[in-house]
Design an enzyme around this catalytic site. Sequence first.
Site, PDB file in Angstrom:
ATOM      1  N   HIS A 130      22.751 -43.197 104.033  1.00  0.00           N
ATOM      2  CA  HIS A 130      23.733 -43.685 105.008  1.00  0.00           C
ATOM      3  C   HIS A 130      25.022 -44.098 104.286  1.00  0.00           C
ATOM      4  O   HIS A 130      26.120 -43.732 104.714  1.00  0.00           O
ATOM      5  CB  HIS A 130      23.149 -44.876 105.781  1.00  0.00           C
ATOM      6  N   GLU A 195      22.714 -48.079 115.417  1.00  0.00           N
ATOM      7  CA  GLU A 195      22.246 -48.009 114.038  1.00  0.00           C
ATOM      8  C   GLU A 195      20.742 -48.245 114.034  1.00  0.00           C
ATOM      9  O   GLU A 195      20.267 -49.284 114.498  1.00  0.00           O
ATOM     10  CB  GLU A 195      22.963 -49.051 113.155  1.00  0.00           C
ATOM     11  N   GLU A 197      17.687 -49.487 112.550  1.00  0.00           N
ATOM     12  CA  GLU A 197      17.406 -50.466 111.496  1.00  0.00           C
ATOM     13  C   GLU A 197      16.046 -51.119 111.731  1.00  0.00           C
ATOM     14  O   GLU A 197      15.466 -51.014 112.809  1.00  0.00           O
ATOM     15  CB  GLU A 197      18.464 -51.583 111.475  1.00  0.00           C
TER      16      GLU A 197
HETATM   17 MN    MN Z   1      24.059 -52.443 110.512  1.00  0.00          MN
END
Ligand code: MN
Length: 421
Positions: A130, A195, A197
């Site tokens: 990323h 995102e 995560e």
């Molecule tokens: Mn983030």
Amino acid sequence: MTALDITHDPKRTSWVASANVAGCDFPIQNLPFGTYSRAPRPHPRIGVAIGDKILDLRMAKLIDTDDMNVLMAATPEERRALRLRISEGLASGSALQAAWESALVDHSAVTMHVPCHVGDYTDFYTSVHHATNIGRQFRPDNPLLPNYKWVPIGYHGRASSIIVSGTPVKRPQGQTKAPDAAEPSFGPCKRLDYELELAWFIGQGNALGAPVGIDAAEQHLFGVALFNDWSARDIQAWEYQPLGPFLSKNFGSTVSPWIVTMEALAPFRAPFTRPEGDPQPLPYLDSADNRAQGHVDMTLEVLIQTAKMRADGQAPARLTLGKLKDAAYWTPAQLVAHHTVNGCNLQAGDLLGSGTLSGPTMDAAGSFTELSVGGKQPFTLPNGEQRTFLQDGDTLILRGWCEREGAVRIGLGEASGTVVA
Ligand code: MN
């Protein structure tokens, strides 16, 4: 790290029949913690997910608090003892079945809440892929900054806007400036992104001035949930220099409602290695245990359901599928050791975001800005719709699970959110 015990026995089944169905996220080997409420009582209580039910821990006379942070602050020994009692009581043939049946609640009948009070939230940047993909968009010749392979990069986020899965996400407004514009303009975000995560939750805290060494780091971790760090890329691009993201991130971050404990992850630990030619971590970020089993073998999936797909009765479509250990350059223990090495005190309920977990290939990228190369190449969905970023009405879903030969598969449930105007 946690040793395997009877609670991980793949032969153990539960008298809660739905927990024994193959592919279930919440078999008896998982036992994740969450907070729920049920009308007419709005006050959240602590429960453990088992199949499609929730075991209310107070009704089962296992705890005497409704405060998850108190439970999280328990010692690892106390946590393991509680897990053992829950597992024994829910196991097939348990003498507690008759008593505990009245402590079960249907998952479908409750409202889930953010699982604990999050006092502080730190977001890391642990995927080298990323960091490279994003860096390339800003600095094509020099995508990865020189500190990346030495320092677990992070910043302090905002805890007040962490929301539980299912909560709608309002498209933020803010200042943006197109590269060719002379001045910024104000209006709704045009490049709203997600995102992929993980949220690592702190259990026992540490005192200010008392760093946690890497070998003790996992004693301070409670568990993990899915986490979507919604991001306004156009606001971010204009505001982020010199102090980093601010209003582009703090309008909402979605967490899944169940915290899967470090104990439940024990059968799925994996070695931590550095690629050939990369620097080895400094000694305070290195240990034999971390090298042997610091990583977690977990699969992560991102799905989308647009308003049109919903109207047409189409199921969510997969955007990406990847492996945590292919994405994360640092282990959770390294994040704790690094966060506290200067003496910073962590507290029960603190949340450490992993950062966007992109894998080495685009079919495992963890954000739209990567899938659409900064909005330049539209991503085509199975029904022909195209996306560069999220549109109003889009539902974004994160899922995660662990599976391995000889162990029972466990899941994290999901973190979902729908974008509204
Ligand atoms: Mn983030």
